[in-house]
Motif scaffolding. Structure first.
Motif, mmCIF file in Angstrom:
data_model
loop_
_atom_site.group_PDB
_atom_site.id
_atom_site.type_symbol
_atom_site.label_atom_id
_atom_site.label_comp_id
_atom_site.label_asym_id
_atom_site.label_seq_id
_atom_site.Cartn_x
_atom_site.Cartn_y
_atom_site.Cartn_z
ATOM 1 N N HIS A 133 19.033 -5.609 -9.561
ATOM 2 C CA HIS A 133 19.526 -6.425 -8.623
ATOM 3 C C HIS A 133 18.200 -6.992 -8.036
ATOM 4 O O HIS A 133 17.905 -7.110 -6.735
ATOM 5 N N GLY B 47 25.056 -12.170 -2.243
ATOM 6 C CA GLY B 47 25.166 -11.148 -1.223
ATOM 7 C C GLY B 47 24.992 -11.808 0.210
ATOM 8 O O GLY B 47 24.748 -12.974 0.306
ATOM 9 N N TYR C 157 23.999 -6.786 1.557
ATOM 10 C CA TYR C 157 25.063 -6.185 0.554
ATOM 11 C C TYR C 157 25.238 -7.037 -0.476
ATOM 12 O O TYR C 157 25.504 -8.558 -0.353
ATOM 13 N N LYS C 158 25.348 -6.813 -1.605
ATOM 14 C CA LYS C 158 25.415 -7.434 -2.897
ATOM 15 C C LYS C 158 26.919 -7.203 -3.314
ATOM 16 O O LYS C 158 27.254 -6.297 -3.253
ATOM 17 N N TYR C 159 27.577 -8.463 -3.293
ATOM 18 C CA TYR C 159 28.945 -8.388 -3.920
ATOM 19 C C TYR C 159 29.110 -9.064 -5.396
ATOM 20 O O TYR C 159 28.165 -9.576 -5.830
ATOM 21 N N ARG D 102 24.994 -1.259 -4.161
ATOM 22 C CA ARG D 102 25.299 -2.517 -3.481
ATOM 23 C C ARG D 102 24.338 -2.934 -2.239
ATOM 24 O O ARG D 102 24.427 -3.992 -1.905
ATOM 25 N N LYS E 135 29.782 -6.021 -11.259
ATOM 26 C CA LYS E 135 28.964 -4.742 -11.333
ATOM 27 C C LYS E 135 27.908 -4.828 -12.023
ATOM 28 O O LYS E 135 27.754 -5.549 -12.839
#
Length: 184
Positions: free
Chosen positions: A97, A29, A179-181, A143, A184
């Motif tokens: 997360h 992220g 922001y985590k990308y 996210r 999923k």
């Protein structure tokens, strides 16, 4: 007896799934804060342990610096121990997360080149620092997350002729939104 057995199996399966999600397998992220921008990746080492790599551009507070901020690139590797995961799960708080409190130890390297300060004569020596910190990460949504981190670090192998016999210290306090990308 049959119903009891089915409930026992379902509860055991649910518990195993919860424990498996304490630290995610891999998280990447971007994070930004008042004094920096970072890219990070966390890999699961064990149930409550993660290996974190990070590169960014930040303005840490060096104890021996002038009163003006100095922005510098940073590369960091370290470990995080998410110590309150079981308590968060038992209180029905999420841990996805890697949300939770953590203690961290990292080696952070600040190179001299690309350092920027508002004044020209601000001295910057760079170097490697061993940083111990405590922090907490909370999820805003799937996210987005926020992270609060505070700690202190020392340069154990200072190369300055002026500081022989004394260590250079760094204070590491950040408030970040990330922001985590990825998957999923």
């Amino acid at each position: 007896m049959k119903n009891f057995f089915l409930i026992f199996i379902a509860t055991s399966f649910f518990t195993l799934n919860i424990n498996a999600q304490v630290v995610d397998k891999s998280i990447s992220g971007l994070q930004t804060g008042v004094l920096g921008l970072w890219w990070h990746n966390e890999l699961r080492m064990d149930l409550n342990w993660a290996f974190r790599t990070e590169v960014g551009y930040e303005a840490p507070y060096f104890i021996n610096q002038e009163k003006y901020l100095m922005f510098s690139p940073v590369a960091s590797i370290g470990t995080r121990w998410y110590y309150n995961s079981k308590k968060r799960i038992s209180n029905s708080n999420n841990t996805f997360h890697n949300s939770g409190n953590f203690a961290a130890m990292a080696v952070r390297y600040y190179p001299k080149n690309l350092a920027y300060s508002l004044i020209e004569n601000n001295r910057f020596d760079g170097g490697g620092y061993l940083v111990f910190s405590w922090g907490m990460r909370r999820n805003i949504s799937y996210r987005w997350n926020t992270e609060l981190l505070g700690g202190i670090g020392v340069d154990p192998i200072s190369k300055n002729a002026e500081s022989i016999g004394e260590n250079n210290w760094i204070l590491n306090f950040t408030i970040r939104i990330g922001y985590k990308y990825g998957m999923k």
